[in-house]
Scaffold this motif. Structure first.
Motif, PDB file in Angstrom:
ATOM      1  N   SER B  38       0.830  -1.203   0.000  1.00  0.00           N
ATOM      2  CA  SER B  38       0.000   0.000   0.000  1.00  0.00           C
ATOM      3  C   SER B  38       0.870   1.261   0.000  1.00  0.00           C
ATOM      4  O   SER B  38       2.093   1.184  -0.005  1.00  0.00           O
ATOM      5  N   ASN B  39       0.222   2.411   0.043  1.00  0.00           N
ATOM      6  CA  ASN B  39       0.949   3.692  -0.009  1.00  0.00           C
ATOM      7  C   ASN B  39       1.929   3.800   1.153  1.00  0.00           C
ATOM      8  O   ASN B  39       1.594   3.489   2.287  1.00  0.00           O
ATOM      9  N   GLY B  40       3.129   4.232   0.821  1.00  0.00           N
ATOM     10  CA  GLY B  40       4.126   4.450   1.872  1.00  0.00           C
ATOM     11  C   GLY B  40       4.756   3.179   2.404  1.00  0.00           C
ATOM     12  O   GLY B  40       5.469   3.209   3.403  1.00  0.00           O
ATOM     13  N   ALA B  41       4.544   2.046   1.744  1.00  0.00           N
ATOM     14  CA  ALA B  41       5.082   0.775   2.238  1.00  0.00           C
ATOM     15  C   ALA B  41       6.589   0.668   2.023  1.00  0.00           C
ATOM     16  O   ALA B  41       7.274  -0.047   2.760  1.00  0.00           O
ATOM     17  N   GLY B  42       7.094   1.370   1.008  1.00  0.00           N
ATOM     18  CA  GLY B  42       8.532   1.312   0.725  1.00  0.00           C
ATOM     19  C   GLY B  42       8.861   0.752  -0.643  1.00  0.00           C
ATOM     20  O   GLY B  42      10.011   0.398  -0.919  1.00  0.00           O
ATOM     21  N   LYS B  43       7.874   0.719  -1.535  1.00  0.00           N
ATOM     22  CA  LYS B  43       8.113   0.165  -2.873  1.00  0.00           C
ATOM     23  C   LYS B  43       9.076   1.043  -3.669  1.00  0.00           C
ATOM     24  O   LYS B  43      10.090   0.560  -4.186  1.00  0.00           O
ATOM     25  N   SER B  44       8.742   2.324  -3.747  1.00  0.00           N
ATOM     26  CA  SER B  44       9.621   3.227  -4.513  1.00  0.00           C
ATOM     27  C   SER B  44      10.999   3.301  -3.872  1.00  0.00           C
ATOM     28  O   SER B  44      12.014   3.393  -4.567  1.00  0.00           O
ATOM     29  N   THR B  45      11.014   3.267  -2.544  1.00  0.00           N
ATOM     30  CA  THR B  45      12.301   3.324  -1.852  1.00  0.00           C
ATOM     31  C   THR B  45      13.169   2.117  -2.225  1.00  0.00           C
ATOM     32  O   THR B  45      14.379   2.256  -2.412  1.00  0.00           O
ATOM     33  N   THR B  46      12.541   0.956  -2.354  1.00  0.00           N
ATOM     34  CA  THR B  46      13.293  -0.228  -2.766  1.00  0.00           C
ATOM     35  C   THR B  46      13.930  -0.001  -4.137  1.00  0.00           C
ATOM     36  O   THR B  46      15.121  -0.279  -4.339  1.00  0.00           O
ATOM     37  N   PRO B  85      10.927   5.815 -13.307  1.00  0.00           N
ATOM     38  CA  PRO B  85      10.651   6.149 -11.911  1.00  0.00           C
ATOM     39  C   PRO B  85       9.214   6.576 -11.653  1.00  0.00           C
ATOM     40  O   PRO B  85       8.462   6.876 -12.580  1.00  0.00           O
ATOM     41  N   GLU B  86       8.883   6.602 -10.370  1.00  0.00           N
ATOM     42  CA  GLU B  86       7.582   7.100  -9.936  1.00  0.00           C
ATOM     43  C   GLU B  86       7.400   8.536 -10.415  1.00  0.00           C
ATOM     44  O   GLU B  86       8.312   9.358 -10.328  1.00  0.00           O
ATOM     45  N   GLY B  87       6.224   8.836 -10.935  1.00  0.00           N
ATOM     46  CA  GLY B  87       5.960  10.193 -11.403  1.00  0.00           C
ATOM     47  C   GLY B  87       6.594  10.503 -12.750  1.00  0.00           C
ATOM     48  O   GLY B  87       6.705  11.662 -13.143  1.00  0.00           O
ATOM     49  N   ASP B 160       8.214   1.640 -11.878  1.00  0.00           N
ATOM     50  CA  ASP B 160       7.497   2.103 -10.688  1.00  0.00           C
ATOM     51  C   ASP B 160       6.102   2.600 -11.081  1.00  0.00           C
ATOM     52  O   ASP B 160       5.959   3.691 -11.633  1.00  0.00           O
ATOM     53  N   GLU B 161       5.106   1.800 -10.800  1.00  0.00           N
ATOM     54  CA  GLU B 161       3.709   2.111 -11.082  1.00  0.00           C
ATOM     55  C   GLU B 161       3.471   2.614 -12.503  1.00  0.00           C
ATOM     56  O   GLU B 161       2.983   3.727 -12.703  1.00  0.00           O
ATOM     57  N   PRO B 162       3.779   1.778 -13.482  1.00  0.00           N
ATOM     58  CA  PRO B 162       3.596   2.222 -14.877  1.00  0.00           C
ATOM     59  C   PRO B 162       2.131   2.450 -15.242  1.00  0.00           C
ATOM     60  O   PRO B 162       1.852   3.133 -16.216  1.00  0.00           O
ATOM     61  N   GLU B 192       3.738  -2.087  -8.275  1.00  0.00           N
ATOM     62  CA  GLU B 192       2.356  -1.751  -8.671  1.00  0.00           C
ATOM     63  C   GLU B 192       1.416  -1.606  -7.480  1.00  0.00           C
ATOM     64  O   GLU B 192       1.569  -2.285  -6.467  1.00  0.00           O
ATOM     65  N   GLN B 193       0.450  -0.717  -7.632  1.00  0.00           N
ATOM     66  CA  GLN B 193      -0.693  -0.663  -6.716  1.00  0.00           C
ATOM     67  C   GLN B 193      -1.772  -1.604  -7.253  1.00  0.00           C
ATOM     68  O   GLN B 193      -2.563  -2.157  -6.500  1.00  0.00           O
ATOM     69  N   ASN B 194      -1.783  -1.701  -8.566  1.00  0.00           N
ATOM     70  CA  ASN B 194      -2.775  -2.529  -9.235  1.00  0.00           C
ATOM     71  C   ASN B 194      -2.339  -3.990  -9.141  1.00  0.00           C
ATOM     72  O   ASN B 194      -1.830  -4.588 -10.083  1.00  0.00           O
TER      73      ASN B 194
HETATM   74  N1  LIG Z   1      12.442  11.810   0.235  1.00  0.00           N
HETATM   75  C1  LIG Z   1      11.890  11.317   1.382  1.00  0.00           C
HETATM   76  N2  LIG Z   1      12.163  11.872   2.561  1.00  0.00           N
HETATM   77  C2  LIG Z   1      11.623  11.379   3.694  1.00  0.00           C
HETATM   78  N3  LIG Z   1      10.801  10.334   3.734  1.00  0.00           N
HETATM   79  C3  LIG Z   1      10.478   9.740   2.591  1.00  0.00           C
HETATM   80  C4  LIG Z   1      11.008  10.204   1.336  1.00  0.00           C
HETATM   81  N4  LIG Z   1      10.518   9.425   0.352  1.00  0.00           N
HETATM   82  C5  LIG Z   1       9.737   8.511   0.970  1.00  0.00           C
HETATM   83  N5  LIG Z   1       9.711   8.696   2.295  1.00  0.00           N
HETATM   84  C6  LIG Z   1       8.976   7.881   3.275  1.00  0.00           C
HETATM   85  O1  LIG Z   1       9.388   6.537   3.157  1.00  0.00           O
HETATM   86  C7  LIG Z   1       8.309   5.663   3.237  1.00  0.00           C
HETATM   87  C8  LIG Z   1       8.238   4.782   2.002  1.00  0.00           C
HETATM   88  O2  LIG Z   1       7.966   5.601   0.887  1.00  0.00           O
HETATM   89  P1  LIG Z   1       7.886   5.049  -0.601  1.00  0.00           P
HETATM   90  O3  LIG Z   1       7.876   6.219  -1.512  1.00  0.00           O
HETATM   91  O4  LIG Z   1       8.932   4.038  -0.794  1.00  0.00           O
HETATM   92  O5  LIG Z   1       6.455   4.371  -0.590  1.00  0.00           O
HETATM   93  P2  LIG Z   1       5.712   3.598  -1.741  1.00  0.00           P
HETATM   94  O6  LIG Z   1       5.514   2.210  -1.291  1.00  0.00           O
HETATM   95  O7  LIG Z   1       6.377   3.805  -3.042  1.00  0.00           O
HETATM   96  O8  LIG Z   1       4.299   4.330  -1.724  1.00  0.00           O
HETATM   97  P3  LIG Z   1       3.336   4.805  -2.923  1.00  0.00           P
HETATM   98  O9  LIG Z   1       2.539   3.626  -3.311  1.00  0.00           O
HETATM   99  O10 LIG Z   1       2.470   5.840  -2.281  1.00  0.00           O
HETATM  100  O11 LIG Z   1       4.193   5.331  -4.007  1.00  0.00           O
HETATM  101  C9  LIG Z   1       7.083   6.547   3.420  1.00  0.00           C
HETATM  102  O12 LIG Z   1       6.745   6.555   4.775  1.00  0.00           O
HETATM  103  C10 LIG Z   1       7.499   7.888   2.971  1.00  0.00           C
HETATM  104  O13 LIG Z   1       6.844   8.902   3.696  1.00  0.00           O
END
Ligand SMILES: Nc1ncnc2c1ncn2[C@@H]1O[C@H](COP(=O)(O)OP(=O)(O)OP(=O)(O)O)[C@@H](O)[C@H]1O
Ligand SMILES: [Mg+2]
Lengths: 324, 236
Positions: B38-46, B85-87, B160-162, B192-194
């Protein structure tokens, strides 16, 4: 020819020559700002250092105005290229030593570092050539220095003077402006620079080495400032450790006027400031007797304030805002 | 199939906030693996950490056995990992062509074969080749972001979420293209969210929650898993 028209043309020529010098310096502000959003306050001093380097280099060769045409033209070219390399290396070094370490710090830190570098370079200038204005080595024979191309070469019957020096300024700046545009818009490195300016993270995902690319912006800006310094040395027939202050402020104003970050804007802004400078110094007093050079700085900053109030993104800023 | 990408016990932080907690996952050569959450789980961060935009504090990331987690992003890109990338993050003020050329930056000149492949996958980009990227529609920009990543001839493609913000028809088209890209030999890690669509095209999947991998399995297993069905497929 009518006296007013003659004077108008004369100040126009001076304005365009001065303006193209300012444009060269303004490009350095705008290139760096476009890519890292830093106002490089040391840029005026990089320009000054270019002038100092040219003076020292030419003096070292011992060439004088009696050395013959080939030697004189040769040393002018060598000094031009030498100043460009020197100032490019200096600007690049300032980024490596200072700004690069502050890339992720609050923006104010880099700004203060820039002011610091500006003072350091001024003091190096004093150490190098003293605090009084000095004249460049005399390498241009007297008969050429003030020669009017319009009458002597073109045989025109006019009181307007377009000197060899004016031709020198324009002959150096136009190829550099064209060359820079070509570099930024047509080469691989130039494309990398524009990509970095638009989105640094995305650019690094493309495989672009961000720090190196930012370094190239400093190299280019420095090279242009070095060329401007060498040209200003002879155009003004003097140099001083403080020369970067006024030119730097005017060039910065030009960059903001044209829309900071925008290359075309810097050139347009430079020419406008050059013309304002020249006309304010002499022409305006034909119509407003109280006007004189003492008002020029106020006029230029008045323009800056007007732009910031009514069009903060600059004259061309909106068309191609090269900022993220 | 040999392991292509290996993420081992990776923790990553934004300042003091921990975004990834001992994440371990791997992608084998030729696979499509999806990372859902879900949102904020850490997918994009990975994905950012794999690409070198964020340095892991602990753990390691390997590409074909070679450690890449100590390398800056531009070096990782040169080693064959491309990311959409995302966005989207396309270069708005450049043309479609310039964006595609930048995708191939690591190789010097763009390969005409790759260009032709991208323009065949996305005929819309061919029509708009000289247009400023920022003036295109959202869907077209998404195609450009994927096409730009493909220009790098990646061995591993990170998406990332194409499908974000696309119409249902375009979403189907994008997922078909992902399958096609994979069939042509590119290994894919798909965020993906989907979840339904993603698990539909993927071989395997991982579920991430607040920085932890909580579940993994084949796509079929995950589609049948109760927790996945409730949390990500919207079933009661
Ligand atoms: N540049 C940043 N600075 C600080 N915290 C961040 C930053 N980017 C992401 N986070 C935090 O890290 C956590 C994981 O974010 P991430 O972007 O990886 O989520 P996500 O799974 O891709 O979510 P989404 O589906 O909404 O894109 C979130 O709690 C977010 O608030
Ligand atoms: Mg995300």
């Amino acid at each position: 020819m009518n006296v007013t028209v003659t004077l108008f043309l004369q100040y126009l020529i001076i304005g365009l020559a001065t303006g193209s010098l300012i444009a060269l310096i303004a490009l350095g502000y705008t290139l760096v700002y476009g890519i890292i959003e830093l106002i490089n306050f040391a840029h005026g001093e990089v320009f000054m250092m270019g002038a100092f380097f040219a003076a020292t280099l030419i003096a070292l060769t011992g060439i004088t105005n009696e050395s013959g045409g080939v030697a004189i033209v040769g040393i002018l070219l060598v000094a031009l290229v030498g100043s460009m390399i020197f100032s490019a290396a200096l600007n690049f070094g300032i980024d490596r030593v200072g700004y690069q370490r502050l890339r992720n710090a609050p923006r104010l830190a880099a700004l203060i570092a820039a002011i610091g570098f500006s003072f350091i370079l001024q003091n190096i200038g004093i150490y190098w050539r003293g605090s009084n204005p000095f004249r460049p080595p005399e390498i241009i024979p007297a008969e050429y220095r003030s020669m009017n191309i319009l009458t002597e070469w073109l045989g025109l019957d006019t009181a307007v003077r377009f000197r060899l020096l004016d031709l020198f300024v324009i002959g150096v700046t136009i190829p550099l402006l064209v060359g820079l545009t070509w570099f930024v818009y047509k080469t691989r490195v130039g494309t990398a620079m524009r990509a970095t300016a638009q989105d640094r993270e995305a650019a690094s995902l493309m495989g672009i080495n961000i720090n190196w690319t930012i370094g190239v912006a400093f190299l280019l800006g420095g090279a242009l400032a070095g060329a401007a310094g060498m040209v200003a040395l002879y155009y003004n027939d003097n140099a001083r450790f403080q020369m970067g202050f006024r030119y730097g402020l005017f060039a910065f104003t030009a960059a903001v006027l044209g829309g900071i970050g925008n290359l075309t804007g810097a050139v347009v802004g430079g020419l406008l400031i050059g013309l304002a400078w020249s006309f304010s110094d002499g022409f305006v007093k034909l119509f407003i007797p109280a006007w004189g050079p003492q008002w020029t700085t106020s006029l230029v900053f008045g323009l800056l304030i007007l732009v910031l109030v009514f069009r903060p993104s600059g004259l061309l800023g909106e068309e191609t805002p090269d900022k993220v | 199939m040999p392991t292509m990408l290996e993420v081992q016990d990776v923790s990553a932080y934004y300042g003091n906030i921990q975004a990834l907690k001992n994440v371990t996952l791997h992608v084998d050569q030729g696979e499509i693996v999806t990372l859902i959450g879900s949102n904020g789980a850490g997918k994009s961060t990975t994905l950012k950490t794999i690409s070198g935009l964020l340095r892991p504090r602990t753990g390691s990331i390997k590409l074909k056995g070679e450690v890449i987690s100590d390398k800056p992003a531009h070096v990782v890109a040169g080693l064959g990992i491309a990311q959409s990338p995302e966005g989207r993050r396309i270069f708005n003020r450049m043309t479609v062509m310039e964006n595609l050329e930048l995708g191939a930056y690591s190789h010097g000149k763009p390969d005409p074969v790759d260009l032709e492949r991208v323009l065949t996958l996305f005929p819309r980009l061919r029509e708009r080749i000289g247009q400023k990227a920022g003036t295109m529609s959202g869907g077209e920009q998404q195609m450009l972001a994927i096409g730009r990543a493909l220009m790098a001839k990646p061995t591993v493609l990170l998406l990332d979420e194409p499908s974000l913000g696309l119409s249902p028809i375009l979403i189907d088209a994008i997922f078909n293209i992902i399958k096609e890209i994979n069939a042509q030999g590119t290994t894919v890690l798909l965020v993906e969210q989907n979840a339904l669509k993603a698990l539909d095209v993927a071989n395997r999947g991982y579920v991430i929650q607040t920085g932890n991998i909580v579940l993994t399995g084949t796509a079929k297993e995950l589609l049948g898993n109760d927790m996945v069905r409730k949390a990500y497929l919207g079933e009661e």
